[in-house]
Design an enzyme around this catalytic site. Structure first.
Site, mmCIF file in Angstrom:
data_model
loop_
_atom_site.group_PDB
_atom_site.id
_atom_site.type_symbol
_atom_site.label_atom_id
_atom_site.label_comp_id
_atom_site.label_asym_id
_atom_site.label_seq_id
_atom_site.Cartn_x
_atom_site.Cartn_y
_atom_site.Cartn_z
ATOM 1 N N GLY A 123 -103.846 57.958 -38.865
ATOM 2 C CA GLY A 123 -103.752 59.149 -39.854
ATOM 3 C C GLY A 123 -102.855 59.528 -40.110
ATOM 4 O O GLY A 123 -102.747 60.003 -41.466
ATOM 5 N N GLU A 174 -106.533 51.874 -36.550
ATOM 6 C CA GLU A 174 -107.919 52.278 -36.092
ATOM 7 C C GLU A 174 -108.773 51.041 -35.759
ATOM 8 O O GLU A 174 -109.681 51.168 -35.172
ATOM 9 C CB GLU A 174 -108.639 52.303 -37.540
ATOM 10 C CG GLU A 174 -108.201 53.846 -37.979
ATOM 11 C CD GLU A 174 -106.832 53.475 -38.306
ATOM 12 O OE1 GLU A 174 -106.069 52.736 -38.511
ATOM 13 O OE2 GLU A 174 -105.880 55.117 -39.337
HETATM 14 C C1 LIG Z 1 -110.765 60.169 -40.549
HETATM 15 C C2 LIG Z 1 -109.793 59.921 -39.257
HETATM 16 C C3 LIG Z 1 -109.436 58.248 -39.524
HETATM 17 C C4 LIG Z 1 -108.692 57.714 -38.781
HETATM 18 O O1 LIG Z 1 -107.898 56.770 -39.874
HETATM 19 C C5 LIG Z 1 -108.411 57.834 -37.742
HETATM 20 C C6 LIG Z 1 -107.681 57.323 -36.967
HETATM 21 O O2 LIG Z 1 -106.211 57.873 -36.848
HETATM 22 S S1 LIG Z 1 -107.688 56.925 -34.958
HETATM 23 C C7 LIG Z 1 -105.958 57.011 -34.506
HETATM 24 C C8 LIG Z 1 -105.236 56.031 -34.961
HETATM 25 N N1 LIG Z 1 -104.148 55.882 -34.423
HETATM 26 C C9 LIG Z 1 -104.219 55.199 -33.168
HETATM 27 O O3 LIG Z 1 -104.067 53.716 -32.935
HETATM 28 C C10 LIG Z 1 -102.514 55.726 -32.307
HETATM 29 C C11 LIG Z 1 -102.713 55.002 -30.409
HETATM 30 N N2 LIG Z 1 -101.916 55.728 -30.229
HETATM 31 C C12 LIG Z 1 -100.975 54.970 -29.901
HETATM 32 O O4 LIG Z 1 -100.645 53.533 -30.071
HETATM 33 C C13 LIG Z 1 -99.006 55.166 -29.032
HETATM 34 O O5 LIG Z 1 -99.816 56.203 -28.232
HETATM 35 C C14 LIG Z 1 -98.418 55.068 -29.736
HETATM 36 C C15 LIG Z 1 -97.384 53.861 -30.510
HETATM 37 C C16 LIG Z 1 -98.243 56.581 -30.420
HETATM 38 C C17 LIG Z 1 -97.494 55.727 -28.368
HETATM 39 O O6 LIG Z 1 -97.341 54.773 -27.725
HETATM 40 P P1 LIG Z 1 -96.226 55.559 -26.441
HETATM 41 O O7 LIG Z 1 -94.905 55.510 -26.779
HETATM 42 O O8 LIG Z 1 -96.126 53.942 -25.591
HETATM 43 O O9 LIG Z 1 -97.194 56.617 -25.654
HETATM 44 P P2 LIG Z 1 -98.268 55.910 -24.989
HETATM 45 O O10 LIG Z 1 -99.827 55.168 -25.708
HETATM 46 O O11 LIG Z 1 -98.222 56.592 -23.512
HETATM 47 O O12 LIG Z 1 -98.987 57.481 -25.310
HETATM 48 C C18 LIG Z 1 -98.419 58.984 -25.281
HETATM 49 C C19 LIG Z 1 -99.597 59.800 -24.858
HETATM 50 O O13 LIG Z 1 -100.486 60.303 -25.894
HETATM 51 C C20 LIG Z 1 -101.338 59.818 -26.455
HETATM 52 N N3 LIG Z 1 -102.429 59.376 -27.284
HETATM 53 C C21 LIG Z 1 -101.456 58.252 -28.229
HETATM 54 N N4 LIG Z 1 -102.433 58.211 -29.637
HETATM 55 C C22 LIG Z 1 -103.390 59.265 -29.312
HETATM 56 C C23 LIG Z 1 -104.065 59.728 -30.710
HETATM 57 N N5 LIG Z 1 -104.194 59.402 -31.563
HETATM 58 N N6 LIG Z 1 -104.944 61.188 -29.862
HETATM 59 C C24 LIG Z 1 -105.028 61.011 -29.223
HETATM 60 N N7 LIG Z 1 -104.598 60.813 -28.060
HETATM 61 C C25 LIG Z 1 -103.001 60.171 -28.572
HETATM 62 C C26 LIG Z 1 -101.729 58.793 -25.035
HETATM 63 O O14 LIG Z 1 -102.802 58.470 -24.707
HETATM 64 C C27 LIG Z 1 -101.151 59.287 -23.685
HETATM 65 O O15 LIG Z 1 -101.773 60.616 -23.177
HETATM 66 P P3 LIG Z 1 -101.310 60.642 -21.638
HETATM 67 O O16 LIG Z 1 -102.015 61.879 -21.375
HETATM 68 O O17 LIG Z 1 -99.860 60.812 -21.755
HETATM 69 O O18 LIG Z 1 -102.105 59.371 -20.632
#
Ligand SMILES: CCC[C@H](O)CC(=O)SCCNC(=O)CCNC(=O)[C@H](O)C(C)(C)COP(=O)([O-])OP(=O)([O-])OC[C@H]1O[C@@H](n2cnc3c(N)ncnc32)[C@H](O)[C@@H]1OP(=O)([O-])[O-]
Length: 719
Positions: A100, A123
């Site tokens: 998003g 996603e």
């Molecule tokens: C209508 C909607 C449509 C849309 O298309 C759908 C979407 O966007 S779907 C989304 C599409 N987006 C993705 O798939 C991206 C998913 N995220 C990632 O790929 C990696 O977290 C990122 C690269 C961002 C950072 O990596 P890094 O630096 O190694 O850090 P880390 O990975 O250890 O994360 C740190 C903390 O943040 C948390 N958290 C992270 N993202 C989210 C989130 N979206 N939400 C909530 N929480 C999230 C994670 O759990 C962790 O929590 P905790 O409590 O500290 O354990």
């Protein structure tokens, strides 16, 4: 949740403030909507810049909110309003723009990114598709082939690649927000219609159907039975064949089919389980966030076999000096050449120079006296390992951490022969160690929290998914493998073939069925362990009934296969036959079929038709049952850890979440019933007897996986 400032007197700077990744939670969407409205209605404001706090633009929708009902303003209309606004909006992308967050950037009229930023639509890895217009806007911006690749793989792009593809307008090494504000001021007054991506016509793709067909085949092959990539392809097709207004509806319909699916739940569970796994905790209160790891600048590896070589590469490529030790000159030279080759290939693939200057090869343990940490990777033989640890105790300085890369031997027995049991820990790598992401960090009863923290942090530094586990034979992964393998061979006795069992498991989603996997790993290792444990070979009492050992059902077929010199791929024969020793193309072997028929008739076993459902239930429910025992014994701290081990170390299909999550998805009560049923038919197979924790959870109403820990709390922990 979103900060609003006026800068340069006419630019509204909207900063997303939802640490750690500025996810688009309901509160953020609400604050964004208000801020945009304010900016568009304020006559002083001529342009808008959107950025994220703490150097991170936005990590996408807030995944934690997916489990509950939608609250706050929906994302799609909010994004449409930003794009349709009459003032230029510039995205200032630092860190990440994912999901998003990337879709938010796509509705901005201009996109500027820091040169270190990463962008993508991941996603699909969560069992979803980009449903805030991503599947409709991206193809319009960069064409179908490139968009299809990004959306179906979820791959992150570098800023440079995104610039080349035409996603970004500018990449900067300076302060991205300041550059974006200047950019926005220059954009004031310029026509915006050509900057609204949804208004663009999708570039024509010659032979669209053939392309979509080819990609469909590719994703079906790569991720068998996984729904999301196929839905992504359909959504992208809509971008090529429909106007935006219809395409966005199609996107939303397809998202609805995925959103509540078991696969999406499993994949999102995996996302959080992987992050939970790093958060180890010990009963004495020491845990990941209060135990300081030692800094590791130099390490030594003992043994340059397959595992040792992979570990050397894993360490050297993250900048750690490595001394590699072998016992003989020839082995040292061979190992050295192989390590250098591996590092050079790895560096070439990553476009960096190989860190060969960090390596030293030696025949003498005396060279290890100053290293910070040693990883022993010699042959899996306790007496040999003990000798190495005794020697290390004498040679290394008192502060050196001593690790063993055993796949199942007693870490505490090794600690016991050293002068520093508190500095001894297991680091169980998976082969090939420079490729496989899993690391089991085996905590002995005397390992200090600092030692555990050091091993966990070193694992993270090497890019591994590290899981802290307790010390017992086989630890978590290999301990669970036993009942799984046993069930597979019992099924052969009862009438199945290796190819039937493998097909059922591969249709379930495993990359490789259990027999193909065993052929790849080598059948002789297990045979040697069975001989050493007195299960087969000359030490077995001849009066012992042939299909029973130690009072339990035992299948001798794997031993019979090894007795014929069939050790798997490396000998060109195993459960399957191969074109040549080392070949990988498995073909059913009529000799195995004959062997099984003769075996069954010798023991009067009437073969029966076995369904795929029975294969899955017996193999996987026995696997999960051992997982419950492991939780009960305190060898793993939580079910997520077990699942992560199986996902990253044993090829368990991610869209099924791991053995423990899968059991909870099937329903604990149902799994319990089936196990009881199979145990009744096989009372001499203790692994089929449901564990007390399993029964307790069912009695408590089968809580979701995330709540099991509350029921394990009171039990004994080895962590
Ligand atoms: C209508 C909607 C449509 C849309 O298309 C759908 C979407 O966007 S779907 C989304 C599409 N987006 C993705 O798939 C991206 C998913 N995220 C990632 O790929 C990696 O977290 C990122 C690269 C961002 C950072 O990596 P890094 O630096 O190694 O850090 P880390 O990975 O250890 O994360 C740190 C903390 O943040 C948390 N958290 C992270 N993202 C989210 C989130 N979206 N939400 C909530 N929480 C999230 C994670 O759990 C962790 O929590 P905790 O409590 O500290 O354990």
């Amino acid at each position: 949740m979103a900060r609003y400032e006026l800068v340069k007197r006419s630019v509204a700077l909207i900063t997303l403030t939802n640490p750690p990744v500025n996810a688009l939670s309901s509160a953020v969407r609400h604050a964004m909507a208000k801020s945009m409205e304010r900016a568009l209605n304020d006559p002083k404001v001529t342009a808008v810049v959107i950025c994220g706090e703490n150097g991170r633009f936005c990590g996408g929708a807030d995944i934690r909110e997916f489990a509950g009902p939608l609250r706050g303003p929906p994302l799609v209309p909010l994004l449409d309003a930003i794009e349709a606004g009459q003032k230029p909006v510039v995205a200032a992308i630092e860190g990440v723009a994912l999901g998003g967050g990337f879709e938010l950037a796509l509705v901005c009229h201009y996109r500027i990114a820091h040169f270190k930023a990463r962008l993508g639509l991941p996603e699909v890895t969560l069992g979803l598709l980009p449903a805030a217009g991503g599947t409709q806007r991206l193809p319009r911006l960069i064409g179908i082939p490139a968009a299809l690749e990004m959306i179906t793989t979820g791959r992150h792009l570098s800023a440079q690649e995104a610039l080349k593809l035409g996603i970004l307008d500018q990449v900067t090494e300076q302060n991205t927000c300041e550059v974006a504000v200047e950019f926005a001021l220059r954009a004031v007054g310029k026509p915006l219609s050509s900057r609204r991506v949804s208004m663009l016509t999708t570039p024509c793709t010659p032979d669209l159907d053939a392309l979509l067909e080819a990609v469909t085949m590719q994703v079906k092959k790569k991720a068998r039975g996984v729904m999301a990539p196929l839905a992504c392809i359909q959504a992208v097709r809509a971008a090529a064949t429909m106007p935006y207004s219809k395409g966005i509806k199609r996107e939303s319909e397809l998202m609805a089919t995925l959103f509540n699916s078991g696969q999406a739940q499993a994949l999102q569970y995996c996302f959080f389980a992987q992050r939970t796994a790093g958060k180890w905790t010990l009963p004495n209160g020491a845990q990941w966030n209060n135990s300081k790891p030692r800094e590791i600048r130099s390490a030594a590896i003992i043994g340059l076999g397959t595992m040792g070589r992979g570990i050397v590469v894993s360490l050297a490529r993250v900048g750690i000096s490595v001394i590699a030790v072998e016992s003989e000159k020839k082995l040292l030279e061979t190992g050295k050449q192989m390590v250098i080759g591996m590092l050079e290939r790895d560096a070439k693939r990553r476009g960096v120079s190989a860190s060969l200057n960090l390596l030293k090869f030696t025949l003498s343990l005396q060279d290890l006296k100053d290293v910070d940490l040693v990883i022993e990777a010699v042959f899996e033989d306790m007496a040999l390992k003990k000798r190495v640890f005794q020697e290390l105790s004498k040679v290394c300085r008192p502060a050196t951490v001593l690790c063993t890369n055993t796949s199942g031997l007693d870490v505490d027995a090794l600690a016991g022969v050293t002068d520093r049991p508190h500095l001894v820990v297991g680091m169980h790598f998976f082969s090939p160690a420079h490729v496989m992401k899993l690391l089991e960090v085996v905590c002995g009863p005397r390992s200090s929290s600092e030692t555990i923290a050091t091993a966990m942090s070193l694992g993270k530094r090497m890019g591994k998914v590290s899981v802290a586990v307790g010390n017992c034979p086989g630890f978590v992964g290999n301990r669970m493998l036993k009942p799984y393998l046993d069930q597979a061979t019992f099924l052969l006795e009862e009438g199945a073939t290796p190819e039937q069992v493998d097909k059922a498991l591969e249709d379930f989603g495993f990359a490789m069925g259990v027999f193909r996997m065993s052929d790849l790993a080598g059948l002789d290792v297990g045979w040697r362990i069975r001989k050493e444990s007195g299960l087969t070979g000359p030490d077995v009492d001849p009066k012992n009934p042939p299909r029973r050992r130690q009072g339990r059902r035992y299948c001798p077929v794997p031993d019979m296969i090894c007795e014929q010199g069939r050790f798997g791929q490396k000998t060109g024969r195993g459960w399957y036959m191969y074109d040549k020793p080392g070949g990988t193309n498995a073909k059913p072997d009529p000799l195995i079929q004959n062997l099984l028929e003769m075996y069954r008739s010798r023991y009067g076993i009437q073969p029966r038709n076995i369904s795929d459902q029975e294969i899955i239930e017996r193999c996987l429910f026995a696997l999960a049952n051992e997982g419950f025992r492991i939780l009960e014994d305190g060898i793993a701290a939580r079910p997520e850890d077990i699942d992560v081990i199986y996902l990253f170390g044993y090829g368990f299909p991610r869209h099924r979440g791991g053995p423990m999550f899968y059991a909870s998805m099937v329903g604990l009560e149902r799994v319990l019933q089936r196990l009881e049923h199979y145990h009744q038919a096989n009372p001499d197979v203790p692994h089929l007897e449901p564990s007390p924790l399993f029964k307790k959870l069912v009695a408590c109403g089968s809580p979701p996986v995330q709540k099991w820990r509350e029921h394990i709390k009171t039990m004994h922990s080895h962590l």
